[in-house]
Write a protein that holds these residues in place. Sequence first.
Motif, PDB file in Angstrom:
ATOM      1  N   UNK A  31     -78.457 -17.586  14.155  1.00 44.13           N
ATOM      2  CA  UNK A  31     -79.194 -18.785  14.299  1.00 44.13           C
ATOM      3  C   UNK A  31     -78.723 -19.889  13.337  1.00 44.13           C
ATOM      4  N   UNK A  32     -78.235 -20.779  13.560  1.00 46.62           N
ATOM      5  CA  UNK A  32     -77.687 -21.718  12.726  1.00 46.62           C
ATOM      6  C   UNK A  32     -78.726 -22.713  12.480  1.00 46.62           C
ATOM      7  N   UNK A  33     -78.752 -23.263  10.942  1.00 47.11           N
ATOM      8  CA  UNK A  33     -79.496 -24.141  10.711  1.00 47.11           C
ATOM      9  C   UNK A  33     -78.988 -25.583  11.254  1.00 47.11           C
ATOM     10  N   UNK A  34     -80.144 -26.423  11.768  1.00 47.59           N
ATOM     11  CA  UNK A  34     -79.974 -27.651  12.522  1.00 47.59           C
ATOM     12  C   UNK A  34     -79.335 -28.524  11.796  1.00 47.59           C
ATOM     13  N   UNK A  35     -79.603 -28.601  10.414  1.00 48.34           N
ATOM     14  CA  UNK A  35     -79.369 -29.566   9.614  1.00 48.34           C
ATOM     15  C   UNK A  35     -79.247 -29.189   8.096  1.00 48.34           C
ATOM     16  N   UNK A  36     -78.684 -29.895   7.130  1.00 46.48           N
ATOM     17  CA  UNK A  36     -78.447 -29.534   5.691  1.00 46.48           C
ATOM     18  C   UNK A  36     -79.900 -29.643   4.979  1.00 46.48           C
ATOM     19  N   UNK A  37     -80.379 -28.847   3.887  1.00 38.36           N
ATOM     20  CA  UNK A  37     -81.560 -29.185   3.429  1.00 38.36           C
ATOM     21  C   UNK A  37     -82.107 -27.706   2.658  1.00 38.36           C
TER      22      UNK A  37
ATOM     23  N   UNK B 146     -75.826 -27.562   7.138  1.00 37.16           N
ATOM     24  CA  UNK B 146     -75.813 -27.695   8.598  1.00 37.16           C
ATOM     25  C   UNK B 146     -74.865 -26.372   9.286  1.00 37.16           C
ATOM     26  N   UNK B 147     -75.199 -25.636  10.159  1.00 35.76           N
ATOM     27  CA  UNK B 147     -74.510 -24.516  10.609  1.00 35.76           C
ATOM     28  C   UNK B 147     -74.526 -23.157  10.182  1.00 35.76           C
ATOM     29  N   UNK B 148     -74.976 -23.105   8.819  1.00 36.76           N
ATOM     30  CA  UNK B 148     -75.182 -21.891   8.116  1.00 36.76           C
ATOM     31  C   UNK B 148     -76.335 -21.014   8.889  1.00 36.76           C
ATOM     32  N   UNK B 149     -76.013 -19.814   8.950  1.00 41.99           N
ATOM     33  CA  UNK B 149     -77.134 -18.729   9.443  1.00 41.99           C
ATOM     34  C   UNK B 149     -78.302 -18.743   8.758  1.00 41.99           C
ATOM     35  N   UNK B 150     -79.667 -18.924   9.505  1.00 37.92           N
ATOM     36  CA  UNK B 150     -81.016 -18.790   8.989  1.00 37.92           C
ATOM     37  C   UNK B 150     -81.315 -17.397   9.284  1.00 37.92           C
ATOM     38  N   UNK B 151     -80.970 -16.653  10.177  1.00 38.19           N
ATOM     39  CA  UNK B 151     -81.231 -15.278  10.370  1.00 38.19           C
ATOM     40  C   UNK B 151     -80.177 -14.464  11.384  1.00 38.19           C
ATOM     41  N   UNK B 152     -79.878 -13.477  11.497  1.00 34.34           N
ATOM     42  CA  UNK B 152     -79.201 -12.762  12.108  1.00 34.34           C
ATOM     43  C   UNK B 152     -80.001 -12.035  13.275  1.00 34.34           C
ATOM     44  N   UNK B 153     -80.042 -12.207  14.819  1.00 38.46           N
ATOM     45  CA  UNK B 153     -80.621 -11.745  15.819  1.00 38.46           C
ATOM     46  C   UNK B 153     -79.957 -10.408  16.210  1.00 38.46           C
ATOM     47  N   UNK B 154     -80.894  -9.269  16.399  1.00 32.96           N
ATOM     48  CA  UNK B 154     -80.293  -8.211  16.877  1.00 32.96           C
ATOM     49  C   UNK B 154     -80.925  -7.789  18.285  1.00 32.96           C
ATOM     50  N   UNK B 155     -80.095  -7.871  19.346  1.00 31.07           N
ATOM     51  CA  UNK B 155     -80.909  -7.623  20.594  1.00 31.07           C
ATOM     52  C   UNK B 155     -79.894  -6.949  21.589  1.00 31.07           C
TER      53      UNK B 155
ATOM     54  N   UNK C  13     -87.851 -18.565  17.362  1.00 32.82           N
ATOM     55  CA  UNK C  13     -87.002 -18.303  16.407  1.00 32.82           C
ATOM     56  C   UNK C  13     -86.752 -19.685  15.789  1.00 32.82           C
ATOM     57  N   UNK C  14     -86.463 -20.507  16.654  1.00 34.74           N
ATOM     58  CA  UNK C  14     -86.067 -21.908  16.197  1.00 34.74           C
ATOM     59  C   UNK C  14     -87.136 -22.578  15.575  1.00 34.74           C
ATOM     60  N   UNK C  15     -88.502 -22.390  16.062  1.00 35.94           N
ATOM     61  CA  UNK C  15     -89.538 -22.884  15.809  1.00 35.94           C
ATOM     62  C   UNK C  15     -90.248 -22.496  14.463  1.00 35.94           C
TER      63      UNK C  15
END
Length: 280
Positions: A187-193, A236-245, A258-260
């Motif tokens: 799940x990529x970060x939508x922006x920097x911060x 921006x774009x760095x993974x906030x998490x890795x989803x296993x499914x 997850x995004x929220x």
Amino acid sequence: DLHEEISPVESILYKLRKKIGAIPSIPFITAGTLSRKLAAGAEGVVVDVKWGKGSFIKSAEDAKQLARSITRVGRTLKRRCVALVTDVNQPLGSCVGASLEIKEAIELLKGEGPEDLQELVMKLGMEIVRLAGVAGSTLSAKQTVRKHLEDGTALEKFKEVIEYQGGNSKVIDDPEKLPTAKHTKKLPAPKRGYVHTIDAGQLARGVQILAHGDGKKFDPASGVDGLCKVGTQMKQGEPLMIIHYNDEKRLNAAMEYFKASYRLAPKRPNPAPLVVERVA
């Protein structure tokens, strides 16, 4: 179930709480928390009272009231009782999901694992060994808990618990035997911060959808790991998490949660203490 034999009233009270909308009721929670432990013969009890978005107790003040209620009733019944009020607005550790959390627990019982999880286990463990009279001072209690984590005895005890409950303790020596998802997605970060907040409730709901879907077969391999914690600086774009499914349909349904669950901000937030209060 064994707990039905030990404290049948607990299940009765819980069903009543659900029917009358009293799940957050402090007197009911106090009764439910203590009944099974005292019926099993516990002379001392250490309780982790969680508050925040990952708990049905949403405010720190309510959690403190519950901690005081539990310890007060414990004292009335001539039992030594300590409660730690802890923050679960963001997830504890670096993953959420059945199989992933077991792997993390195994790492922890080897003296490794995420810092926040190590901190909480250490503090709860110190309370337990002091309550049991095994250690007299804070330093001695810390050394005792650390020793059992590092020499393998804590891990061996976990094996005994698994075997007693009819599980396969061989997975402790070979965690790869635990269920593993076929697919992963970042799940990529939508922006920097900086990660400002993580809504543990939204995250848990997403994992629940991955694991249960629309009520079909439970998937223990699904979940998320590599969670970036509050205060982490992101590009921006760095993974906030890795989803296993394993199920694409479940993934699509879970993605909105997850995004929220993450909010980024330009400034690094002040870190919140993990343990808010100790009540004895």
